[in-house]
Design an enzyme around this catalytic site. Structure first.
Site, mmCIF file in Angstrom:
data_model
loop_
_atom_site.group_PDB
_atom_site.id
_atom_site.type_symbol
_atom_site.label_atom_id
_atom_site.label_comp_id
_atom_site.label_asym_id
_atom_site.label_seq_id
_atom_site.Cartn_x
_atom_site.Cartn_y
_atom_site.Cartn_z
ATOM 1 N N TYR A 270 85.065 24.286 1.042
ATOM 2 C CA TYR A 270 86.585 24.932 1.508
ATOM 3 C C TYR A 270 86.956 26.022 0.382
ATOM 4 O O TYR A 270 87.255 27.106 0.791
ATOM 5 C CB TYR A 270 87.606 23.938 1.261
ATOM 6 N N HIS B 160 96.693 31.609 -0.141
ATOM 7 C CA HIS B 160 95.720 32.194 0.754
ATOM 8 C C HIS B 160 96.226 33.373 1.302
ATOM 9 O O HIS B 160 95.281 34.267 1.777
ATOM 10 C CB HIS B 160 95.182 31.016 1.632
ATOM 11 N N ASP C 145 97.433 25.549 0.826
ATOM 12 C CA ASP C 145 95.896 25.907 0.995
ATOM 13 C C ASP C 145 95.217 25.540 -0.209
ATOM 14 O O ASP C 145 94.064 25.195 -0.114
ATOM 15 C CB ASP C 145 95.521 27.157 1.435
ATOM 16 N N HIS D 68 88.765 30.103 11.648
ATOM 17 C CA HIS D 68 88.526 31.630 11.529
ATOM 18 C C HIS D 68 86.994 31.942 10.917
ATOM 19 O O HIS D 68 86.708 32.436 9.855
ATOM 20 C CB HIS D 68 89.347 32.406 11.008
ATOM 21 N N HIS E 56 95.716 20.799 3.802
ATOM 22 C CA HIS E 56 94.418 20.358 4.405
ATOM 23 C C HIS E 56 94.017 19.105 3.733
ATOM 24 O O HIS E 56 93.572 19.440 2.395
ATOM 25 C CB HIS E 56 93.524 21.507 4.623
ATOM 26 N N HIS F 84 103.637 28.424 3.517
ATOM 27 C CA HIS F 84 102.671 29.440 4.074
ATOM 28 C C HIS F 84 102.821 29.512 5.422
ATOM 29 O O HIS F 84 102.919 28.652 6.421
ATOM 30 C CB HIS F 84 101.201 28.594 3.598
ATOM 31 N N GLU G 107 100.497 31.161 7.597
ATOM 32 C CA GLU G 107 99.407 31.079 8.453
ATOM 33 C C GLU G 107 99.707 30.271 9.467
ATOM 34 O O GLU G 107 100.323 29.060 9.279
ATOM 35 C CB GLU G 107 98.110 30.850 7.779
ATOM 36 N N ASP H 111 98.223 27.650 11.051
ATOM 37 C CA ASP H 111 98.055 26.416 11.065
ATOM 38 C C ASP H 111 99.020 25.640 10.280
ATOM 39 O O ASP H 111 99.336 24.612 10.658
ATOM 40 C CB ASP H 111 96.703 26.091 10.475
HETATM 41 FE FE1 FEO Z 1 95.811 29.718 4.999
HETATM 42 FE FE2 FEO Z 1 95.848 26.546 6.002
HETATM 43 O O1 FEO Z 1 96.061 28.372 6.142
#
Ligand code: FEO
Length: 402
Positions: A194, A147, A166, A27, A227, A81, A83, A85
């Site tokens: 990050y 996040h 995240d 993003h 991540h 989470h 989101e 991903d």
């Molecule tokens: Fe807020 Fe890795 O997604």
């Protein structure tokens, strides 16, 4: 030959995530080294999967799970989470394994339903709730806006594993899943990148969360992020926690980011002259021409800066488009405690400097100077640029003494 394999994290926790070697855009953030979407399998009496992955990688995720157990043995799924991903594969995984229950925060339940248009009963959990896995238990801590509004941590006390989604993450595709197996200079630089590009807007909430974690006496042996690599060495966990606190505080330093673009070299000449003034005053200038810099690299430099000085020529009665891009991006990241200035050249109308100033003010930068140049800067204009750099350096010196 097993196509994809899980990696053992502790006796009863396995990494079953995926590696996205080709990811170059998250993003708007340039992920020039790719990323991973980490998911974890807890081999408790109630077999539990923590998070999933982007939908395109669902088979890789499932194959890694299958390298440890039959996926149909999964009893619970925890969505830390929502989101996409981390949740994109969730409906498909649920369809395949038919777990007894899926858990998410109260906001997570809402987001999963609204975002995925998914009609499955998800059990809401909140801070302090625990989930009995038979021979182990998981406790939950909501981490709203870190996040997304739904985000939460899950803590497997029996193995000392904090699943932090995240938070404490970095975007780095790697086949070494532990942080201590990675070149430290790369590791810590990507961690800062990050933070700047994903977590900086939530710095006040992150400070509160770090305080809460301290008060709860949480001392994880492993921090399993969503991540990049997993933190398992005590000194690395202490360092990522203390760096996160430092980044969240955003104390000003004697460093100024001078970000600009140029049409015929005039705004560039102004930028370089401002940098000379900054040096004269004892400040470090990071000069970033937008013709050769990516917005995410600018954000990373702003993270530990004390000043943001932005320059744009006027093009068709507006500020130069690349400067509109970076200023919009930075505004969203809500940097704090910055002073700054606006500058730029023009031929006849000259709207850009005012627009740059307004953009800086909109992100709460204390604007302490402004220089405009009609066409190529004269000696007088260059003197103004030098003096403005000098003044900003002096102000930074004062701010850093406090
Ligand atoms: Fe807020 Fe890795 O997604």
């Amino acid at each position: 030959m097993q196509k994809f394999r899980a990696v053992k994290v502790t006796d009863r926790v396995y990494w079953v995530g995926v590696v996205d070697w080709g990811l170059r855009n998250f993003h708007g953030y340039t992920t020039h080294l790719g990323s991973t979407y980490n998911a974890y399998l807890i081999l408790a009496d109630k077999v539990t999967l923590v998070d999933t992955a982007k939908v395109y990688f669902k088979e890789e995720l499932m194959a890694r799970i299958a390298s440890v157990i039959d996926p149909k043995r999964i009893d619970y799924i925890i969505s830390n989470h929502s989101e996409m991903d981390h949740s994109g594969s969730l409906p498909w995984v649920v369809e395949q394994v038919k777990p007894e229950k899926v858990f998410a925060s109260v906001m997570g339940v809402k987001t999963l339903k609204e975002q995925l248009h998914w009609d499955v009963d998800v059990v809401p959990v909140k801070t302090g709730d625990t989930l009995d896995l038979g021979n182990m238990k998981v406790s939950f801590i909501e981490t709203r806006m870190i996040h997304w509004p739904d985000s939460m941590f899950s803590y497997l006390e029996d193995e000392g594993v904090l699943f932090s989604q995240d938070a404490f993450s970095l975007h780095l595709a790697t086949n070494r899943i532990f942080a201590d197996e990675i070149d430290p200079s790369l590791l810590w630089r990507e961690a800062a990148t990050y933070y700047a590009n994903i977590l900086m807007p939530y710095s006040p909430l992150i400070l509160k969360l770090l305080k809460q974690v301290k008060e709860m006496g949480l001392k994880p042996k492993i921090v399993a992020t969503d991540h990049g690599p997993i933190w398992r060495r005590e000194e690395d966990i202490a360092r990522i926690l203390s760096l996160t606190e430092k980044w969240a505080l955003q104390k000003p330093t004697k460093k100024a980011v001078v970000v600009y673009d140029t049409m015929w070299g005039s705004t560039e000449l102004m930028a370089k002259t401002i940098a000379d003034g900054l040096r004269e005053g004892g400040a470090t200038a990071k000069v970033m021409p937008m013709g050769g810099s990516h917005r995410s690299d600018v954000a990373t430099e702003v993270l530990d800066a004390g000043a943001l000085i932005a320059g744009a020529p006027t093009l068709n009665n507006n500020l130069f488009p690349s400067m509109a891009d970076i200023l919009t991006y930075l505004k969203g990241l809500r940097p704090q405690n910055l002073i700054g200035a606006a500058f730029g050249s023009y031929g006849w109308s000259g709207e850009s400097v005012k627009q740059v100033r307004e953009a800086l003010e909109a992100m709460n930068v204390e604007v302490v100077g402004e220089v405009k140049s009609k066409y190529v800067p004269t000696q007088e204009v260059l003197q103004e640029c030098f003096d403005m750099g000098l003044k900003i350096a002096q102000k930074l010196n004062e701010m850093c003494e406090v």
